[in-house]
Design an enzyme around this catalytic site. Structure first.
Site, PDB file in Angstrom:
ATOM      1  N   CYS A   1       0.871  -1.174   0.000  1.00 32.37           N
ATOM      2  CA  CYS A   1       0.000   0.000   0.000  1.00 32.37           C
ATOM      3  C   CYS A   1       0.910   1.226   0.000  1.00 32.37           C
ATOM      4  CB  CYS A   1      -0.865  -0.038   1.264  1.00 32.37           C
ATOM      5  SG  CYS A   1      -1.887   1.419   1.506  1.00 32.37           S
TER       6      CYS A   1
ATOM      7  N   CYS B   1      -0.913   3.734  -6.569  1.00 31.11           N
ATOM      8  CA  CYS B   1      -1.789   3.116  -5.567  1.00 31.11           C
ATOM      9  C   CYS B   1      -2.008   1.689  -6.046  1.00 31.11           C
ATOM     10  CB  CYS B   1      -3.123   3.865  -5.487  1.00 31.11           C
ATOM     11  SG  CYS B   1      -4.406   2.987  -4.567  1.00 31.11           S
TER      12      CYS B   1
END
Ligand code: DGL
Length: 263
Positions: free
Chosen positions: A75, A192
């Protein structure tokens, strides 16, 4: 459990880190892996960095209780907000975070305009929190002489993907509206881990831009660190992937479906 057969823990705010998990299991199918998605608290990308750090620490504590031998923070948002502090707290644990793949995009741009004196244009799509972090500013500053880097916060996009249908009309419209002003960029960095699941729709709006995603590099780096720490699983057996979610049980099934999805 034999030390080297202990699992690698991969974690994300939700479903996105599965795009890194895919690369990891393709490179090392014999490793045991626990994938943890904090979908009950997703999206991280629109919370304060302090809260993202707090949530990340809680997840990591849980994963360490499950005897993880290494940690992949799959992440970008959690990496920006927490990875430094995680390394301080767990100095002996191999910890690899993901960050936007700006470097390969810059190298690609330099190759493209070699000898012309022109700078390439690179669009970096990421969550609002990733783009607001010092780590991100330092990364872009490093390359500002070598390319024109355009940070593009994408609020709600991870949330839309988290709903489970990366081909929904809502996502296609969102991307078309967000990206159509950037038809002239040479490269797009997916900053992302949720975004590789909508890569085909990004390509449809920006067909002449090359897309970069840090999943493969992160998986390769994690395995390099594991090897260096002599923690590689050399049992020769096929590894087991365990999916866990802070949300409902069905969410883990969704992660498995995303692992098998054609993207
Ligand atoms: N997948 C995460 C990332 O790479 C963030 C998504 C979210 O906002 O939770 O940044």
């Amino acid at each position: 459990m034999i030390d080297n057969e202990r699992p690698i823990a991969v974690f994300d705010s939700g479903i996105g880190g599965v795009s890194v998990l895919r690369e990891l299991v393709a490179l090392a199918p014999n490793e045991n892996v626990i994938y943890y998605g904090d979908s009950a608290n997703a999206p991280y990308g629109e919370k304060s960095p302090e809260l993202v750090r707090e949530l990340s620490f809680a997840v990591v504590e849980r994963l360490l209780k499950m005897d993880a031998k290494a940690l992949v923070v799959a992440c970008n948002t959690a990496t920006g907000a927490a990875v430094r502090k995680l390394r301080e707290k767990y100095p002996l644990l191999p910890i690899v975070g993901i960050e936007p793949a700006i470097k390969p995009a810059v190298l690609f741009g330099e190759q493209l305009y070699k000898g012309t004196g022109r700078l390439s244009k690179i669009l970096v799509m990421a969550t609002p929190v990733t783009i607001s972090q010092d780590k991100f500013h330092l990364l872009t500053e490093e390359y500002e002489q070598r390319a024109e880097i355009i940070p593009l916060p994408c609020p709600h996009l991870a949330e839309l993907i988290e709903k489970g249908d990366p081909n929904s009309a809502e996502i296609k419209v969102y991307l078309r509206e967000l990206l159509s002003p950037y038809g002239d960029v040479d490269a797009v960095v997916l900053g992302c881990t949720h975004y590789p699941f909508v890569k085909r729709h990004i390509e449809a709006t920006l067909p002449s831009s090359k897309i970069f995603d840090g999943g493969f590099g992160t998986a390769r780096e994690a395995l390099r660190r594991i090897k260096n720490a002599e923690l590689e699983n050399i049992s020769g057996k096929n590894g087991k992937i365990t999916f866990l979610s802070s949300k409902a049980e069905e969410t883990s099934e969704l992660y498995r479906r995303f692992l098998e999805m054609n993207i």
